[in-house]
Motif scaffolding. Structure first.
Motif, PDB file in Angstrom:
ATOM      1  N   ARG B 190       0.808  -1.150  -0.072  1.00 11.80           N
ATOM      2  CA  ARG B 190       0.080  -0.114   0.091  1.00 11.80           C
ATOM      3  C   ARG B 190       0.788   1.188   0.219  1.00 11.80           C
ATOM      4  O   ARG B 190       1.674   1.427   0.726  1.00 11.80           O
ATOM      5  N   ASP B 206      -2.549  -0.410  -3.962  1.00  9.35           N
ATOM      6  CA  ASP B 206      -3.529  -1.148  -3.182  1.00  9.35           C
ATOM      7  C   ASP B 206      -3.629  -2.479  -3.380  1.00  9.35           C
ATOM      8  O   ASP B 206      -4.262  -2.865  -4.419  1.00  9.35           O
ATOM      9  N   GLY B 233      -5.469   1.350   7.281  1.00 12.40           N
ATOM     10  CA  GLY B 233      -5.436   1.343   5.930  1.00 12.40           C
ATOM     11  C   GLY B 233      -6.596   1.782   5.315  1.00 12.40           C
ATOM     12  O   GLY B 233      -6.631   2.031   3.940  1.00 12.40           O
TER      13      GLY B 233
END
Lengths: 595, 495
Positions: B190, B206, B233
């Motif tokens: 990420r 991602d 996240g």
């Protein structure tokens, strides 16, 4: 036939000489320009980096040769020899026949290619490598061996020379087609590998855009520019080869002189037309001024300007600097074309050219941080991301002057790995050991003493204020004072010009310089009449000339007449020169104290 | 066999023998014993290192040294020998083996150097091998320390166990500048990456999927920069800055980077929405450098009183550390902005970075302004979030700039950039920080031949950040997205 051979040799030599003389005499500063936008380092990491992309080997050879362009005559000889090699290779590929003149075509097109200051010698080397490989492979008698070698060579050549290697595949393919052997099928694979697979796959492995893998990774300084003339030269080799292989009459002998003469004429016409279209004498002039400023050839700049009036902002910048450095600015600046404050210290532009000339002025003035910034940014703006010997040298100097020795050492250390900057770098390195050596150095010491004591922010909107502070930091900095006063004159702010004039006391002019007299007199004349006594310090002839000027202008005389008589005075500039870009100064800006 | 052939074979064997001997190096003999520690580059004397770190090769600082020789030994009798003209060049496998055998212990390094007058042997020093491991690698931008114009640059990842550096993306593949990048607690899957220039975009990586966003909206100041991921996240905190530069005429700091305006916003990754609040979007404050606390419930940031329009009194702008609550469940901010640290009129706080275990927060302190990277006086400070005590990190600070920093995923190592090497080019340094906040002497990012490598490198390391594993980044796809005109727009919601 022997006679013919001699003529061929003479043609080749004549061509080489023509190329050499052209670049040595008509285009030398293009070669200096080329050299200043690269830094060939004898370092493993540098060589590895250049070789790490397709075309890297040709590029490396090109860069190696370009370092010699610091000396334009040597550079011209190198180009002459390389283009002769291309011509001879072309002749060998297409056969030593009566169309010999046409073998000059690829080299002639390369000549035109190199007229562009952003065309790189690596492109020429790429074509040479490819032609060499194509010629060598044709000498292998065994068809299978030939095809296998071609298969290996094609990708290898692509990596060494870049997409110009497509020519290799094409030439081998044509040759095999002529021979009529079955192995030409194998060569089809080579075509696919080089032509499609490699450029398509390589973006995953090298940091190069896909377009450049097709048109050339580093044949020009602007990587995304299509190098048309290089590809025309490459294509011309293929066309000549095609004609040589498949046009039957090519080999037939007719009248002894007709074909050689006609073919040579064709090549000559291509050169003449190409050079006419692509040659840029004006750019050469601008480059000449920059070169002279770089090498502090102040007298030569003045002589050049006396021969032909500079009319480009960068040329004016260099000229004004030369006038200042020779102590002639305050007398003679209006003898030449002026384009406002922009002609003193041009505004920063994000390109690799303009900031270099401007930085010379900032450097000589003693605005070392600013000179450093302009040089650094010029180097950063080099579109192919190369470094510059000229910039590294100046960055070493600016860091040395401000006492940032570790950084100066870093630049000097890099320069010590070059061919032509090594001696200077090693000599300058000795200064790092002793601050006193820098202080007593005729140039570095003078510039260090000119640096302002108090810090403030650079502002290109407030140039006069910066120059004023600079002068106040060192009242013996005559260049700073004259740039300060010139900035007022050029921005037509004569009140400020007169207000700062008492500062000239520390300069100790033996008499009022002419341009300053003209400014002073103009200011005085606004509130006085010609019948009154002229102000002190003004020469009688100057006073009389102002009266003549007013008489002529009051009479509404034609502009041409005024220009003819007074075009080289400040008065003419003040009243008649319009549209000058004075971004720097406004009369209302705050100025440094004169006390 | 003819005599001629015999001679050839003997010559060949002789050359092989010479080469073999040469490869074994020169034996240190008749060495003068020195009472001092060796003056080596990089300065690795008595540093603490993690297991798995690449060999700490070094050379003598003096150019007069003809050879450098080092013997690394442990208490159990294992030794590792390295010798070379410029660097010790330790065998990488043997190095790793020796370091792994001495976790929690120390290695003794005896250095000898050959000069024109012969060998000199110095007082031994130590490498302390920490029990705390370090992450797989480091990700950073390499760029010339320039002003406004950029040349070649890129985002690179470096395997910390070896010397391997590979580009994630370089601007040779497109027209533009690669800028702020940020991972979620060293998670390589990420990433937020900002591209500036004609093809400006914010790329979000991602789980292998790349998307190009236009982060500029009608309701916000500009593009999203300085990213920091929420531990869940689900969010990324960004600031949006109207950044300007000006240039010093004399000062060694050269450049002053400042904001004419700046706000803070949080991006909801799932809802594709920028969450804004009036508390973080004030005209009277410049808010910047947002970071989430380890538990994700607090958003820290730097902020300073805005200058009056047109003022250039940049040396009067001093940032303090602020915080505001953040509720990850609802994606809402708290109602109160709190001042956490105020250094008063003497200092300015920037780049706050909380450790992931929630115990500490390290920030940069400069005399004024928000861009400590160009401030030679900038130092790192450590705030103990448990006790509220703060102190300058004297163990790691130098006379020159210490600036951007990040924590390893286990919060025991910190990487920071410093200009201490030559005053201009930033280099990454690592320090171990124990549970009580004690830091060890930092060591420079190891290289195979550090003297040559750093001498020839005219690039600065920007925004170094740890990565737990190799970043799988499809740069061809990224370039395709960057060159494409389409940018996914972001929605805006005020909460």
């Amino acid at each position: 036939m022997k006679l013919m051979g001699r003529h061929k040799a003479l043609m080749t030599i004549f061509f080489g000489l023509a190329v050499t003389l052209f670049f040595a005499l008509a285009y030398p500063h293009h070669l200096h320009f080329q050299e200043q936008y690269q830094l060939f380092l004898f370092e493993g990491s540098y060589v590895r980096e250049v070789l790490s992309v397709p075309g890297g080997f040709a590029d490396l050879l090109g860069r190696f040769c370009t370092q010699f362009f610091l000396y334009a005559r040597i550079g011209a000889v190198i180009i002459g020899v390389l283009l002769m090699v291309v011509q001879l290779m072309s002749a060998r590929l297409v056969g030593w026949n009566r169309q010999y003149g046409l073998s000059f075509l690829p080299a002639a097109l390369l000549w035109v290619f190199l007229l562009d200051e952003n065309a790189l010698l690596g492109g020429v080397w790429a074509l040479i490598l490819v032609m060499l490989a194509a010629w060598d492979i044709g000498r292998i008698a065994n068809p299978m061996a030939r095809s296998l070698v071609a298969l290996v060579c094609a990708p290898l050549l692509y990596w060494m020379a870049g997409p110009v290697a497509f020519l290799f595949v094409l030439l081998v393919f044509l040759d095999e087609a002529r021979r009529g052997t079955f192995v030409s099928r194998f060569l089809g694979v080579a075509v696919v590998v080089v032509g499609c697979v490699l450029p398509a796959v390589l973006p995953h492995f090298v940091s190069v855009s896909a377009a450049r893998l097709w048109q050339g990774v580093h044949y020009t300084r602007y990587p995304d520019t299509f190098p048309m003339w290089l590809w025309l030269a490459t294509g011309s080799v293929a066309v000549l080869f095609l004609l040589h292989l498949f046009v039957k009459r090519w080999h037939e002998s007719e009248q002894r002189w007709v074909r050689p003469v006609v073919s040579a004429l064709i090549a000559f016409v291509v050169v003449a037309l190409g050079v006419r279209v692509k040659m840029n004498p004006r750019t050469e002039q601008v480059m000449a001024y920059d070169y002279m400023a770089r090498n502090q050839q102040w007298n030569r700049i003045l002589q050049t300007a006396d021969r032909q009036m500079p009319d480009n902002p960068l040329m004016v910048t260099a000229l004004n600097l030369a006038l200042g450095m020779k102590g002639l600015m305050a007398d003679n600046m209006f003898r030449y074309v002026q384009n406002g404050v922009e002609g003193l210290l041009p505004e920063f532009v994000s390109d690799p050219v303009s900031p270099l000339t401007t930085s010379e002025a900032y450097y000589q003035l003693g605005m070392i941080n600013t000179a450093q910034r302009f040089v650094f940014e010029a180097q950063e703006a080099i579109p192919d991301y190369q470094k510059s010997g000229r910039c590294y040298k100046r960055l070493a100097e600016t860091n040395l002057i401000v006492g940032n020795y570790p950084v100066a050492r870093k630049y000097l250390s890099a320069l010590s790995h070059t061919l032509f900057y090594r001696t200077w770098a090693n000599e300058t390195m000795k200064l790092l050991a002793d601050d006193e050596l820098v202080r007593s150095h005729p140039e570095y010491g003078r510039l260090r003493s000119s640096i302002v004591k108090e810090d403030y922010f650079y502002s290109d909107r407030d140039l006069s204020a910066m120059l004023g502070r600079l002068f106040l930091a060192n009242r013996r900095n005559r260049l700073a004072f004259e740039y300060l006063e010139a900035s007022y004159l050029l921005s037509k702010d004569i009140d400020s010009f007169v207000a700062r004039f008492p500062l000239s006391e520390s300069i100790g002019y033996p008499r009022f310089p002419l341009a300053f007299q003209e400014g002073l007199l103009l200011w005085w004349s606004r509130e006085h009449t010609a019948q009154e006594q002229m102000p002190p310090g003004i020469d009688r002839p100057t006073f009389q000339r102002l009266n003549d000027f007013y008489t002529l202008t009051n009479r509404k005389a034609p502009l041409e007449q005024i220009e003819q008589r007074f075009g080289q005075t400040y008065w003419y500039y003040y009243f008649f020169v319009k549209d000058v870009k004075n971004y720097h100064t406004t009369p209302q800006d705050h100025h440094p104290s004169t006390s | 066999m003819p005599q001629q052939h015999h001679n050839l074979i003997y010559s060949f064997l002789f050359i092989i023998a010479v080469l073999l001997l040469a490869s074994c190096g020169e034996r240190v003999s008749n060495a003068t014993s020195e009472a001092s520690l060796p003056d080596i580059y990089p300065d690795y004397v008595d540093v603490t290192i993690p297991v798995g770190i690449a060999p700490l090769n070094f050379g003598m600082k003096s150019d007069d040294a003809l050879l450098v020789d080092a013997v690394v030994a442990d208490a159990k009798g294992h030794t590792l020998h390295g010798q070379g003209r410029e660097t010790t060049d330790f065998d990488i496998d043997d190095w790793h083996k020796l370091v792994a055998q001495n976790v929690g212990d120390s290695l003794t390094v005896t250095v000898s150097a050959k000069f024109a007058d012969g060998w000199h042997t110095y007082q031994p020093f130590h490498f302390y091998v920490s029990t705390d491991s370090i992450d797989y690698g480091l990700c950073y931008r390499l760029i010339e320390p320039g002003y406004e114009v950029w040349s070649k640059m890129g985002i690179y990842q470096r395997n910390l166990s070896t010397f391997e550096q590979t580009p994630l993306i370089e601007n040779t593949q497109f027209e533009g500048c690669v800028n702020c990048h940020g991972f979620n607690r060293a998670d390589p899957s990420r990433m937020s990456l900002h591209i500036r220039g004609a093809h400006g975009a914010t790329l979000l990586l991602d789980e292998g999927r790349l998307t190009a966003y236009n982060t500029k909206t009608d309701q916000t100041l500009g593009f999203c920069v300085y990213p920091y991921w929420h531990p869940s996240g689900k969010y990324i905190a960004y600031s949006t800055n109207t950044t300007r530069q000006t240039f010093h005429i004399r000062h060694a700091n050269r450049i002053e980077v400042f904001d004419a305006a700046s706000d803070i916003q949080v991006y909801d990754v799932e809802k594709n929405q920028l969450i804004i609040t009036p508390s973080l979007k004030t005209d009277s404050l410049y808010e910047t450098f947002p970071v989430f606390s380890a538990d994700g419930k607090t958003l820290y940031f730097s902020a300073a009183q805005a200058l009056p329009p047109g003022s250039m009194q940049l040396d009067s702008v001093r940032y303090s550390l602020y915080s505001i609550d953040f509720d990850a469940e609802s994606g809402t901010y708290g109602s109160t902005v709190r001042k956490v640290i105020d250094h008063g009129d003497s200092c300015s706080i920037c780049f706050p970075r909380p450790s992931y275990d929630g115990r500490f927060l390290v920030y940069s302190v400069a005399d004024y302004g928000q861009f400590s990277i160009w401030h030679h006086e900038a130092d790192l400070w450590l705030l103990d979030l448990l006790t509220g005590e703060r102190r300058p990190m004297v163990e790691v600070n130098s006379d020159d700039t210490e600036s951007f920093h990040n924590w390893s995923s286990n919060s025991r190592w910190m990487v920071f950039s410093s200009r201490r090497d030559d005053g201009l080019f930033t280099r990454p340094y690592f320090t171990h920080i124990d549970a009580d906040g004690h830091a060890t002497k930092p060591f420079m990012l190891p290289q195979q031949n550090p003297r040559r490598y750093y001498r020839e490198l005219f690039l600065s390391y920007n925004v170094p950040d740890f990565i737990r594993a190799r970043v799988e980044f499809n740069n061809v796809k990224a370039v395709e997205l960057i060159n494409d005109d389409y940018r996914k727009p972001m929605g805006v919601v005020e909460k």
